[in-house]
Design a protein around this motif. Sequence first.
Motif, mmCIF file in Angstrom:
data_model
loop_
_atom_site.group_PDB
_atom_site.id
_atom_site.type_symbol
_atom_site.label_atom_id
_atom_site.label_comp_id
_atom_site.label_asym_id
_atom_site.label_seq_id
_atom_site.Cartn_x
_atom_site.Cartn_y
_atom_site.Cartn_z
ATOM 1 N N ASP A 57 9.079 -0.320 4.533
ATOM 2 C CA ASP A 57 10.005 0.812 4.530
ATOM 3 C C ASP A 57 11.448 0.410 4.831
ATOM 4 O OD1 ASP A 57 8.090 2.681 3.892
ATOM 5 O OD2 ASP A 57 7.786 3.362 5.957
ATOM 6 N N LYS A 83 0.472 -0.839 -3.031
ATOM 7 C CA LYS A 83 0.606 -0.616 -4.479
ATOM 8 C C LYS A 83 0.613 0.879 -4.815
ATOM 9 C CE LYS A 83 0.741 -4.883 -6.032
ATOM 10 N NZ LYS A 83 1.807 -5.399 -6.883
ATOM 11 N N ASP A 84 -0.149 1.682 -4.047
ATOM 12 C CA ASP A 84 -0.190 3.128 -4.269
ATOM 13 C C ASP A 84 1.086 3.818 -3.797
ATOM 14 O OD1 ASP A 84 -2.707 3.080 -5.389
ATOM 15 O OD2 ASP A 84 -3.750 3.735 -3.570
ATOM 16 N N GLU A 85 1.684 3.322 -2.714
ATOM 17 C CA GLU A 85 2.754 4.055 -2.056
ATOM 18 C C GLU A 85 4.163 3.574 -2.371
ATOM 19 O OE1 GLU A 85 1.844 4.164 2.116
ATOM 20 O OE2 GLU A 85 -0.020 5.263 1.783
ATOM 21 N N ILE A 86 4.328 2.344 -2.867
ATOM 22 C CA ILE A 86 5.670 1.812 -3.093
ATOM 23 C C ILE A 86 5.955 1.760 -4.587
ATOM 24 C CG2 ILE A 86 7.197 -0.187 -2.835
ATOM 25 C CD1 ILE A 86 5.601 -0.945 -0.346
ATOM 26 N N TYR A 87 7.000 2.460 -4.984
ATOM 27 C CA TYR A 87 7.433 2.414 -6.384
ATOM 28 C C TYR A 87 7.933 1.008 -6.670
ATOM 29 C CZ TYR A 87 10.143 3.453 -10.577
ATOM 30 O OH TYR A 87 10.656 3.455 -11.858
ATOM 31 N N ARG A 88 7.457 0.404 -7.745
ATOM 32 C CA ARG A 88 7.790 -0.985 -8.095
ATOM 33 C C ARG A 88 7.530 -1.919 -6.909
ATOM 34 N NH1 ARG A 88 13.289 -0.228 -11.640
ATOM 35 N NH2 ARG A 88 12.280 0.760 -13.395
ATOM 36 N N CYS A 89 6.343 -1.843 -6.406
ATOM 37 C CA CYS A 89 5.933 -2.663 -5.254
ATOM 38 C C CYS A 89 6.169 -4.146 -5.546
ATOM 39 C CB CYS A 89 4.459 -2.423 -4.958
ATOM 40 S SG CYS A 89 3.846 -3.298 -3.504
#
Length: 135
Positions: A57, A83-89
């Motif tokens: 974050d 991978k689910d929560e970060i855009y362009r992880c």
Amino acid sequence: MPHTAHRVETRTVVVYSDDATVRERVRLALGRRPAPDLPELRYIECATQYAVLEAADHENVDLFILDGEAVPAGGMGLCRQLKDEIYRCPPVIVLIARRDDGWLATWSRADATVLHPVDGVRLTPVVVDLLRRRS
């Protein structure tokens, strides 16, 4: 004329394991600069899932290296969460104990896996490849 400090470019690598020895092995295996064409690495060591999520974050992370054997939160579940929560992880490497765990790493959407025990011969080329692709 004000003096401006020269800012050194770095790549930030989050290393997660509940085991300090594993985190140290990753740092020692990669060193400060794993390839001459890449900037130096800055490590953020995390011993808990919470610390990884905080780094995700609040830091500009270029690569995650997660211990699939960590407890209580394993690196594969944490990888899937990132991978689910970060855009362009950023890319994620999961350290696994058994080659047969590769299917779990696929489920977690890891970009790569490296077998325990950590060593530079196996880890460095994977890290270099993922960092080059991210640049």
